[in-house]
Structure formats: C-alpha cells, structure tokens
Design a protein around this motif. Structure first.
Motif, short mmCIF file in Angstrom:
data_model
loop_
_atom_site.label_atom_id
_atom_site.label_comp_id
_atom_site.label_asym_id
_atom_site.label_seq_id
_atom_site.Cartn_x
_atom_site.Cartn_y
_atom_site.Cartn_z
N GLY A 256 39.88 -15.56 22.43
CA GLY A 256 40.41 -14.47 22.03
C GLY A 256 39.91 -12.99 22.50
O GLY A 256 39.14 -13.39 23.54
N GLY A 257 40.20 -12.06 22.06
CA GLY A 257 39.99 -10.88 22.60
C GLY A 257 38.47 -10.50 22.61
O GLY A 257 37.57 -11.25 21.97
N GLY A 258 37.78 -9.54 23.29
CA GLY A 258 36.50 -9.45 22.91
C GLY A 258 35.66 -9.66 24.40
O GLY A 258 35.64 -10.79 24.85
N ILE A 259 35.41 -8.65 25.02
CA ILE A 259 34.69 -8.69 26.27
C ILE A 259 33.21 -8.46 26.04
O ILE A 259 32.92 -7.64 24.97
CB ILE A 259 35.18 -7.88 27.60
CG1 ILE A 259 35.39 -6.61 26.94
CG2 ILE A 259 36.60 -8.26 27.78
CD1 ILE A 259 35.74 -5.51 28.43
N GLY A 260 32.35 -8.59 26.95
CA GLY A 260 30.87 -8.44 26.97
C GLY A 260 30.13 -9.54 26.48
O GLY A 260 28.88 -9.37 26.43
N TRP A 261 30.70 -10.72 26.28
CA TRP A 261 29.84 -11.86 25.81
C TRP A 261 29.15 -12.86 26.89
O TRP A 261 28.58 -13.53 26.70
CB TRP A 261 30.44 -12.53 24.75
CG TRP A 261 31.43 -13.49 25.44
CD1 TRP A 261 32.89 -12.90 25.54
CD2 TRP A 261 31.68 -14.80 25.93
NE1 TRP A 261 33.74 -13.82 26.30
CE2 TRP A 261 32.85 -14.97 26.40
CE3 TRP A 261 30.75 -15.66 26.06
CZ2 TRP A 261 33.22 -16.16 26.98
CZ3 TRP A 261 31.03 -16.94 26.51
CH2 TRP A 261 32.29 -17.23 27.08
N GLY A 262 29.93 -12.32 27.99
CA GLY A 262 29.66 -13.51 29.13
C GLY A 262 28.17 -13.46 29.62
O GLY A 262 27.66 -14.64 29.84
N LEU A 263 27.45 -12.09 29.91
CA LEU A 263 26.13 -12.35 30.16
C LEU A 263 25.03 -13.12 29.09
O LEU A 263 24.17 -14.21 29.35
CB LEU A 263 25.60 -11.11 30.37
CG LEU A 263 24.17 -10.84 30.80
CD1 LEU A 263 23.92 -11.69 32.15
CD2 LEU A 263 23.64 -9.74 31.31
N PRO A 264 25.33 -12.50 27.83
CA PRO A 264 24.52 -13.39 26.85
C PRO A 264 24.73 -14.75 26.76
O PRO A 264 23.81 -15.55 26.43
CB PRO A 264 24.67 -12.50 25.44
CG PRO A 264 25.84 -11.51 25.68
CD PRO A 264 25.97 -11.53 27.10
N ALA A 265 26.06 -15.17 26.82
CA ALA A 265 26.55 -16.50 26.65
C ALA A 265 25.85 -17.39 27.72
O ALA A 265 25.59 -18.48 27.75
CB ALA A 265 28.05 -16.65 26.71
N SER A 266 25.90 -16.87 28.93
CA SER A 266 25.35 -17.32 30.17
C SER A 266 23.87 -17.59 30.31
O SER A 266 23.37 -18.99 30.15
CB SER A 266 25.41 -16.65 31.56
OG SER A 266 27.07 -16.61 31.70
N LEU A 267 23.11 -16.65 29.57
CA LEU A 267 21.70 -16.99 29.20
C LEU A 267 21.45 -17.95 28.14
O LEU A 267 20.52 -18.86 28.33
CB LEU A 267 21.11 -15.47 28.84
CG LEU A 267 21.02 -14.49 29.89
CD1 LEU A 267 20.64 -13.18 29.37
CD2 LEU A 267 20.37 -15.17 31.15
N GLY A 268 22.12 -17.90 27.20
CA GLY A 268 22.19 -19.17 26.10
C GLY A 268 22.62 -20.44 26.50
O GLY A 268 21.58 -21.36 26.22
N ILE A 269 23.42 -20.56 27.33
CA ILE A 269 23.90 -21.78 28.10
C ILE A 269 22.82 -22.42 29.00
O ILE A 269 22.47 -23.49 29.07
CB ILE A 269 25.21 -21.72 28.40
CG1 ILE A 269 26.21 -21.39 27.43
CG2 ILE A 269 25.62 -22.88 29.41
CD1 ILE A 269 27.69 -20.89 27.99
N LYS A 270 22.08 -21.40 29.76
CA LYS A 270 21.22 -21.73 30.41
C LYS A 270 19.81 -22.20 29.81
O LYS A 270 19.39 -23.24 30.43
CB LYS A 270 20.63 -20.48 31.67
CG LYS A 270 19.88 -20.97 32.63
CD LYS A 270 20.39 -22.11 33.40
CE LYS A 270 19.43 -22.46 34.88
NZ LYS A 270 19.74 -23.53 35.50
N LEU A 271 19.46 -21.71 28.79
CA LEU A 271 18.58 -21.93 27.92
C LEU A 271 18.58 -23.47 27.28
O LEU A 271 17.75 -24.38 27.48
CB LEU A 271 18.20 -21.00 26.96
CG LEU A 271 17.41 -19.88 27.33
CD1 LEU A 271 17.40 -18.97 26.21
CD2 LEU A 271 16.00 -20.12 28.14
#
Length: 66
Positions: free
Chosen positions: A42-57
C-alpha cells in the motif's frame, strides 16, 4: 527492468519501495524462495532502508540489493 533482473543473483534479497508499476520487476526476478523479495502493499514510502537493514540482520548470509 529486464537488465536489472538479469543482474541480480538468484539468491539475492530485493527490497522494492516503488508503489507504482512494481509488478513488472517482480515478475522478471528469479527468486528462490518467499524471503527473496519484499515490496509495498500500500502507500507509504521511506520504509525501504530500514526494511533492508532488518532483512539483512535476519538473513546475514544472503546478498541484498536495495
């Protein structure tokens, strides 16, 4: 999009923050499992970087492409 999809390794994790036309890239990527591609529902941008870090962890041994 086809050139990008071909360059991504089969075991990579892709985080896609686009909210328009995201379906095309997902159809071209070769994903080996359900933990290979993360995108917006759905809508909402800006979650990509924190999501990437969490997924990498959570999956430290896998390559990723933000």
């Amino acid at each position: 999009m086809a050139a990008v999809a071909e360059a991504v390794p089969d075991d990579a994790v892709v985080v896609d923050e686009r909210h328009l036309l995201g379906r095309g890239l997902r159809e071209l990527l070769r994903s080996r499992d359900s933990k290979s591609f993360f995108g917006l529902r759905g809508g909402g941008i800006g979650w990509g970087l924190p999501a990437s870090l969490g997924i990498k962890l959570a999956q430290p041994s896998r390559p990723w492409s933000p």
